[in-house]
Scaffold this motif. Sequence first.
Motif, mmCIF file in Angstrom:
data_model
loop_
_atom_site.group_PDB
_atom_site.id
_atom_site.type_symbol
_atom_site.label_atom_id
_atom_site.label_comp_id
_atom_site.label_asym_id
_atom_site.label_seq_id
_atom_site.Cartn_x
_atom_site.Cartn_y
_atom_site.Cartn_z
ATOM 1 N N LEU A 120 0.957 -1.223 -0.071
ATOM 2 C CA LEU A 120 -0.076 0.071 -0.073
ATOM 3 C C LEU A 120 0.862 1.253 0.007
ATOM 4 C CD1 LEU A 120 -2.534 -1.297 2.689
ATOM 5 C CD2 LEU A 120 -2.720 -1.278 0.367
ATOM 6 N N LYS A 121 0.266 2.511 -0.308
ATOM 7 C CA LYS A 121 1.191 3.586 -0.453
ATOM 8 C C LYS A 121 1.653 4.042 0.746
ATOM 9 C CE LYS A 121 -1.366 5.518 -4.599
ATOM 10 N NZ LYS A 121 -2.222 6.584 -5.159
ATOM 11 N N TRP A 122 1.104 3.858 1.885
ATOM 12 C CA TRP A 122 1.641 4.456 3.188
ATOM 13 C C TRP A 122 2.908 3.416 3.655
ATOM 14 C CZ3 TRP A 122 1.944 0.595 7.080
ATOM 15 C CH2 TRP A 122 1.100 -0.343 6.980
ATOM 16 N N GLU A 123 3.091 2.369 3.072
ATOM 17 C CA GLU A 123 4.206 1.490 3.484
ATOM 18 C C GLU A 123 5.476 1.878 2.754
ATOM 19 O OE1 GLU A 123 3.265 -3.081 4.145
ATOM 20 O OE2 GLU A 123 2.163 -2.243 2.465
ATOM 21 N N GLN A 124 5.514 2.895 1.907
ATOM 22 C CA GLN A 124 6.691 3.285 1.360
ATOM 23 C C GLN A 124 7.469 4.134 2.683
ATOM 24 O OE1 GLN A 124 6.527 6.382 -1.883
ATOM 25 N NE2 GLN A 124 8.754 6.217 -2.155
ATOM 26 N N LEU A 125 6.744 5.030 3.009
ATOM 27 C CA LEU A 125 7.401 5.651 4.523
ATOM 28 C C LEU A 125 7.581 4.804 5.720
ATOM 29 C CD1 LEU A 125 8.246 8.211 6.126
ATOM 30 C CD2 LEU A 125 5.892 8.516 6.789
ATOM 31 N N ALA A 126 6.499 3.791 5.929
ATOM 32 C CA ALA A 126 6.593 2.766 7.007
ATOM 33 C C ALA A 126 7.709 1.812 6.808
ATOM 34 C CB ALA A 126 5.262 2.034 7.107
ATOM 35 N N THR A 127 8.032 1.285 5.630
ATOM 36 C CA THR A 127 9.124 0.351 5.500
ATOM 37 C C THR A 127 10.682 1.106 5.734
ATOM 38 O OG1 THR A 127 8.755 0.630 3.195
ATOM 39 C CG2 THR A 127 7.796 -1.155 4.020
ATOM 40 N N LYS A 128 10.647 2.297 5.133
ATOM 41 C CA LYS A 128 11.601 3.234 5.303
ATOM 42 C C LYS A 128 12.284 3.493 6.899
ATOM 43 C CE LYS A 128 12.577 6.568 2.629
ATOM 44 N NZ LYS A 128 12.648 7.991 1.832
ATOM 45 N N ILE A 129 11.162 3.721 7.662
ATOM 46 C CA ILE A 129 11.041 3.903 8.937
ATOM 47 C C ILE A 129 11.577 2.881 9.546
ATOM 48 C CG2 ILE A 129 10.213 4.549 11.148
ATOM 49 C CD1 ILE A 129 8.354 6.645 9.514
ATOM 50 N N ILE A 130 11.070 1.549 9.399
ATOM 51 C CA ILE A 130 11.297 0.487 9.851
ATOM 52 C C ILE A 130 12.738 -0.149 9.788
ATOM 53 C CG2 ILE A 130 10.661 -2.120 10.152
ATOM 54 C CD1 ILE A 130 7.887 -1.052 9.871
ATOM 55 N N SER A 131 13.199 0.171 8.523
ATOM 56 C CA SER A 131 14.484 -0.113 7.736
ATOM 57 C C SER A 131 15.694 0.581 8.884
ATOM 58 C CB SER A 131 14.755 0.255 6.533
ATOM 59 O OG SER A 131 16.231 -0.110 6.155
ATOM 60 N N TRP A 132 15.299 1.946 9.010
ATOM 61 C CA TRP A 132 16.290 2.532 10.034
ATOM 62 C C TRP A 132 16.187 2.134 11.323
ATOM 63 C CZ3 TRP A 132 20.516 4.790 8.336
ATOM 64 C CH2 TRP A 132 20.296 5.368 7.167
ATOM 65 N N LEU A 133 14.962 1.610 11.520
ATOM 66 C CA LEU A 133 14.539 1.135 13.250
ATOM 67 C C LEU A 133 15.541 -0.088 13.265
ATOM 68 C CD1 LEU A 133 13.033 1.476 15.782
ATOM 69 C CD2 LEU A 133 11.252 0.108 14.559
ATOM 70 N N ALA A 134 15.744 -0.854 12.433
ATOM 71 C CA ALA A 134 16.556 -1.991 12.263
ATOM 72 C C ALA A 134 17.814 -1.843 12.685
ATOM 73 C CB ALA A 134 16.395 -3.056 11.093
#
Length: 235
Positions: free
Chosen positions: A77-91
């Motif tokens: 979904l569109k909102w996941e573009q930002l979500a996955t970016k944040i979660i990547s840095w969260l890792a």
Amino acid sequence: MQDIQVPAMGRQTFSTLRGIGYFLLALFFLDFFTIIIPAKFTDAVWELNTYGQIVERVPLLLLSFPLVFFGEYSARLKWEQLATKIISWLALIMAIFFLLGVPLDIVNSFRVQNLRKGEVIAKVAQQNSPLQAIAERLEKAKTDSEVKDVLKLITPQQQALVARIPKPQEVKKKLLTEITTSINQTQSQSEEVKRRISNALWKDSIKWAIAATLSGLFLVYLWMQSKWARVGINY
């Protein structure tokens, strides 16, 4: 760029797996903040136990990231573009947290060990102090009369019986032997208690250090593998 087309069944599967990933991630951070609040920084016992509790819950975190990143761009979904970016840095942030926590884990283990040993020593000293005081009085008592005076202080309710003791010096010798034996037994028991405390403490500490190190390295690997999420895509 168009989203990668997948069959309807595939899209549903992607959504379900990623939903589980988000859910596990939320559960981990719910536990995380519950554990660290209220914070008691500089308290070695709190810091060590808190770090250990977080490390114990790391399987939730490690499982959530691969599920969230599953399929990369496919069926997102569109909102996941930002979500996955944040979660990547969260890792990466969590990797740093676990790796930097390892030296603190070791330092706090030494601090807690010294604290626990100090508590045992203080307790033993409190138990032995009255016996040592009696032993010192008996040592100073040289005559039969002086020995009886000390015995009367020890057993004030049996003063008449003490007054009729035929050989006070033998009683004195026997009492000193019993006091010495009791003190030595208490010291020996305290050493065993300190040994068990150290073993249990370091068993957990080393387990947490190893788990945190491996988890940190795996999270760095996940961060590197999720570069696609940080680069971004136009949905």
